[in-house]
Design an enzyme around this catalytic site. Structure first.
Site, PDB file in Angstrom:
ATOM      1  N   LYS A   1     -85.681  12.938  62.769  1.00 16.39           N
ATOM      2  CA  LYS A   1     -85.659  13.155  61.317  1.00 16.39           C
ATOM      3  C   LYS A   1     -86.628  14.263  60.943  1.00 16.39           C
ATOM      4  O   LYS A   1     -87.711  14.355  61.493  1.00 16.39           O
ATOM      5  CB  LYS A   1     -86.085  11.877  60.594  1.00 16.39           C
ATOM      6  CG  LYS A   1     -84.962  10.898  60.420  1.00 16.39           C
ATOM      7  CD  LYS A   1     -85.219   9.936  59.294  1.00 16.39           C
ATOM      8  CE  LYS A   1     -84.582  10.349  58.000  1.00 16.39           C
ATOM      9  NZ  LYS A   1     -83.141  10.240  57.944  1.00 16.39           N
TER      10      LYS A   1
ATOM     11  N   HIS B   1     -69.202   9.799  51.641  1.00 16.95           N
ATOM     12  CA  HIS B   1     -69.910  10.635  52.624  1.00 16.95           C
ATOM     13  C   HIS B   1     -71.069   9.920  53.289  1.00 16.95           C
ATOM     14  O   HIS B   1     -71.597  10.382  54.278  1.00 16.95           O
ATOM     15  CB  HIS B   1     -70.377  11.935  51.986  1.00 16.95           C
ATOM     16  CG  HIS B   1     -71.701  11.856  51.277  1.00 16.95           C
ATOM     17  ND1 HIS B   1     -71.973  10.927  50.306  1.00 16.95           N
ATOM     18  CD2 HIS B   1     -72.826  12.597  51.405  1.00 16.95           C
ATOM     19  CE1 HIS B   1     -73.203  11.108  49.871  1.00 16.95           C
ATOM     20  NE2 HIS B   1     -73.744  12.091  50.516  1.00 16.95           N
TER      21      HIS B   1
ATOM     22  N   GLU C   1     -78.835  12.435  65.461  1.00 19.69           N
ATOM     23  CA  GLU C   1     -78.866  11.103  66.056  1.00 19.69           C
ATOM     24  C   GLU C   1     -78.055  11.045  67.340  1.00 19.69           C
ATOM     25  O   GLU C   1     -76.985  11.657  67.435  1.00 19.69           O
ATOM     26  CB  GLU C   1     -78.291  10.056  65.084  1.00 19.69           C
ATOM     27  CG  GLU C   1     -79.341   9.483  64.145  1.00 19.69           C
ATOM     28  CD  GLU C   1     -78.855   8.284  63.328  1.00 19.69           C
ATOM     29  OE1 GLU C   1     -79.657   7.797  62.531  1.00 19.69           O
ATOM     30  OE2 GLU C   1     -77.698   7.840  63.491  1.00 19.69           O
TER      31      GLU C   1
ATOM     32  N   ASN D   1     -83.016  13.590  54.106  1.00 18.11           N
ATOM     33  CA  ASN D   1     -82.046  12.710  54.764  1.00 18.11           C
ATOM     34  C   ASN D   1     -81.294  13.407  55.900  1.00 18.11           C
ATOM     35  O   ASN D   1     -80.297  12.894  56.378  1.00 18.11           O
ATOM     36  CB  ASN D   1     -81.066  12.116  53.745  1.00 18.11           C
ATOM     37  CG  ASN D   1     -80.246  13.185  53.049  1.00 18.11           C
ATOM     38  OD1 ASN D   1     -80.493  14.371  53.224  1.00 18.11           O
ATOM     39  ND2 ASN D   1     -79.272  12.776  52.263  1.00 18.11           N
TER      40      ASN D   1
ATOM     41  N   GLY E   1     -74.935   7.019  58.083  1.00 14.39           N
ATOM     42  CA  GLY E   1     -75.583   5.830  57.527  1.00 14.39           C
ATOM     43  C   GLY E   1     -77.070   6.085  57.400  1.00 14.39           C
ATOM     44  O   GLY E   1     -77.517   7.220  57.287  1.00 14.39           O
TER      45      GLY E   1
ATOM     46  N   CYS F   1     -73.656  21.130  53.031  1.00  7.65           N
ATOM     47  CA  CYS F   1     -74.306  20.081  53.808  1.00  7.65           C
ATOM     48  C   CYS F   1     -73.179  19.267  54.447  1.00  7.65           C
ATOM     49  O   CYS F   1     -72.148  19.035  53.816  1.00  7.65           O
ATOM     50  CB  CYS F   1     -75.131  19.194  52.884  1.00  7.65           C
ATOM     51  SG  CYS F   1     -76.002  17.902  53.755  1.00  7.65           S
TER      52      CYS F   1
END
Lengths: 476, 139
Positions: free
Chosen positions: A475, A399, A206, A202, A374, A98
């Site tokens: 998302k 991370h 973006e 998560n 974030g 990931c």
């Protein structure tokens, strides 16, 4: 947790002295507020990792550490094969490799604001995200093996990426030592239609604007300045990695006894590096790293296509692609002597300082970009590796923000609709197939990412270069 | 029955699932419902049956295997399951999962389970003779 349980070495270094079965100390890097806010489980898990055979120097936890599985999330541990060292499926986790990639667009925030809603819609329509979404690519057995050994290089050969990206991807886009024959048919089946998918929870894509620059010289070397727009993708090896993690976790739990490894927590499941199971896991895990590298390259390719439609005169350039769930063989100085170690980073980012030979020429004099995700509302950070991180934690940094509240608690506190509306009021467009998913990932459920990166900087793990604020978030 | 006999319990990053029952098989069935509820609160129609089996050296490992088997079937078939019939004998399990293809608009899946973990894993018979089975699922 209670800071009295630690030996405080300095303002950001907290040491758990070896006791019981611990072979080395455990060290957590954090400021007083962050460590006070950490769950006691982080203490327990960091100490448990220190009991594993062949561990070198210390079991480390980063400022964003939280309760994980066996290893804390934000955990770093290195093992020496010549001293009975182990490789741990639990220490890498389910979402193998990931990671995060950030791409420079050459656009300014004002350019994007003029098309923000339609760009968001377009990204949401074309980036497969969440449960029930499938990629446009179906892999047959030959392609699957080629992908598992080729990584991002494979994607580029298939016309799903750009060759110039490779020097900006860890391992030059292709993890050596991957063995597709160590990957089960079930794991391959789980991946057949998953290439180029974002996943869920998560994970996100973006569009972000550079909101603040801390180090103009490094920002210049990285190729961005204030108000520039970047695209950041956070995802991993999808179903393939999850299945490999699942299968080897079980196999290592069962094999631990025969290897005379005492597991204080079954989730620490591991096998000697110099064992048949250990070698087979490494072959499969490296194949999963290639899967993640290929997947992020393809997602980057889709993002490029969409941006080209809106901004035909611009092209997206990769700043860097870095994984935070891995086990890598690296050379590190221990007591002044270089040793080849198997470094596990579970929710921790490799952070090479200036001069590291693996960095491309354009980045070598400044250091490796360390990309910190974030939450949807609070923004992300670009850091740069520091030479001091080598002796601190085998060249590792945090991370992400790390969760402060469970999904359960988040769901009780926020409604997805309200989160979307509030963020829209602040100029952030959220696109997700699930409002409940948005609520579970509400910005308030995460720690203050600003405090985490400030602590990482004070601890000498990595230095802040820029803060990014979200403009569009897709998302899963 | 009619009473919800499963629960979610908090984990800092992910989600815990736990089922209760008069038998170990019932507790496993209920925990599977908790797993589905982590993904969707919408109704999952029992349109298609899928047969699965697992075998492990002990009941706790069997429970993790059971949840991982469901997660695998969800992923490769692109389905959600809303009804489970489980038979447990020694440390072997045979089950039928009933479900339907994921309908993103109707199910609005909140998350994707990656795997069941050994964290907070407990399968046990309580003092009153009832069973509980739970662990944390990485999502």
């Amino acid at each position: 947790m209670d800071t009295d349980r630690f030996t405080r070495v300095d303002a950001t270094t907290w040491r758990i002295e070896p006791r019981g079965a611990m072979r080395v100390p455990a060290i957590i890097y954090a400021d007083e507020e962050l460590i006070s806010g950490m769950d006691d489980k982080v203490y327990e898990q960091a100490a448990n990792v220190a009991t594993l055979p062949g561990i070198v120097q210390a079991s480390y936890a980063m400022p964003d550490a939280h309760w994980g599985y066996g290893f804390p999330i934000g955990g770093v541990a290195a093992f020496d094969p010549d001293q009975g060292g182990v490789v741990s499926a639990g220490g890498v986790g389910f979402d193998i490799s990931c990671g995060v990639r950030t791409m420079l667009t050459g656009l300014k925030i004002t350019d994007v604001l003029s098309v923000q809603p339609s760009l968001a819609d377009s990204l949401f329509r074309q980036i497969p995200a969440g449960v029930g979404s499938k990629g446009a690519i179906t892999l047959d057995a030959v392609d699957m093996d080629a992908m598992l050994t080729g990584g991002a290089v494979w994607a580029i050969e298939r016309g799903l990426g750009e060759a110039r990206d490779l020097e900006r991807i860890e391992e030059s886009g292709r993890m050596g030592g991957a063995q597709s024959e160590c990957v089960s048919e079930r794991a391959k089946e789980r991946q057949r239609r998953e290439m180029g998918t974002l996943g869920s929870s998560n994970h996100y894509l973006e569009v972000q604007g550079v909101a603040e620059i801390y180090d103009a010289k490094v920002a210049d070397a990285f190729g961005f300045s204030n108000d520039d727009v970047v695209v950041t993708i956070h995802c991993g090896s999808r179903g393939l990695g999850h299945q490999i993690g699942t299968e080897f976790l079980k196999e290592m739990v069962l094999a631990a006894k025969s290897s005379c490894i005492e597991l204080v927590d079954r989730e620490l499941a591991c096998a000697p590096i110099n064992s048949e199971v250990g070698q087979r896991y490494l072959g499969a895990m490296r194949a999963a790293i290639n899967c993640a590298l290929a997947n992020r390259e393809i997602l980057g390719h889709i993002a490029r296509r969409i941006f080209r439609h809106f901004f035909p005169e611009r092209s997206l350039r990769l700043l860097f692609d870095v994984s935070h769930n891995t086990c890598k063989v690296e050379l590190h100085a221990v007591d002044g002597k270089p040793r080849q170690l198997f470094v596990h980073r579970k929710g921790a980012t490799r952070a090479f300082g200036p001069g590291h030979e693996s960095l491309p020429a354009a980045l070598r004099s400044v250091g490796q970009p360390v990309l910190i995700g974030g939450s949807m509302g609070t923004g992300s950070y670009v850091l740069v590796g520091e030479a001091s991180a080598e002796s601190k934690a085998f060249a590792s940094a945090c991370h992400g923000a790390g969760r402060a509240l469970s999904r359960h608690a988040a769901l009780r506190q926020w409604s997805g609709r309200k989160v979307v509306d509030e963020l829209a009021g602040r100029g952030i467009l959220i696109k997700s197939p699930s409002l409940r998913g948005v609520a579970e990932e509400a910005p308030g459920a995460y720690k203050d990412v600003g405090a985490v990166v400030a602590a990482a900087e004070r601890a000498g793990l990595a230095r802040r270069v820029a803060r990014l604020r979200p403009l569009i978030c897709i998302k899963g | 029955m009619g009473v919800m006999r499963w629960e979610h319990f908090p984990h800092e990053a992910d989600i815990g699932v736990r089922g209760f029952g008069n038998t170990v098989a019932e507790a496993f069935e209920q925990a599977a419902l908790a797993l589905t509820a982590a993904v969707t609160h919408a109704e999952v129609r029992p349109l298609e049956p899928i047969e699965v089996s697992c075998a492990t050296p002990d009941l706790e490992l069997l429970f993790v295997d059971w949840l991982n088997t469901i997660i695998y079937e969800m992923a490769v078939r692109n389905m959600l399951f809303g009804r489970f019939v489980v038979a447990v004998e020694e440390n072997r399990l045979h089950a039928t999962l009933w479900g339907e293809p994921v309908d993103v608009a109707r199910h609005t899946p909140a998350c994707e389970p990656k795997g069941a973990t050994y964290t907070a894993l407990r399968v046990a018979q309580e003092a009153d003779g009832s069973w509980s089975a739970g662990c944390v699922v990485d999502v």
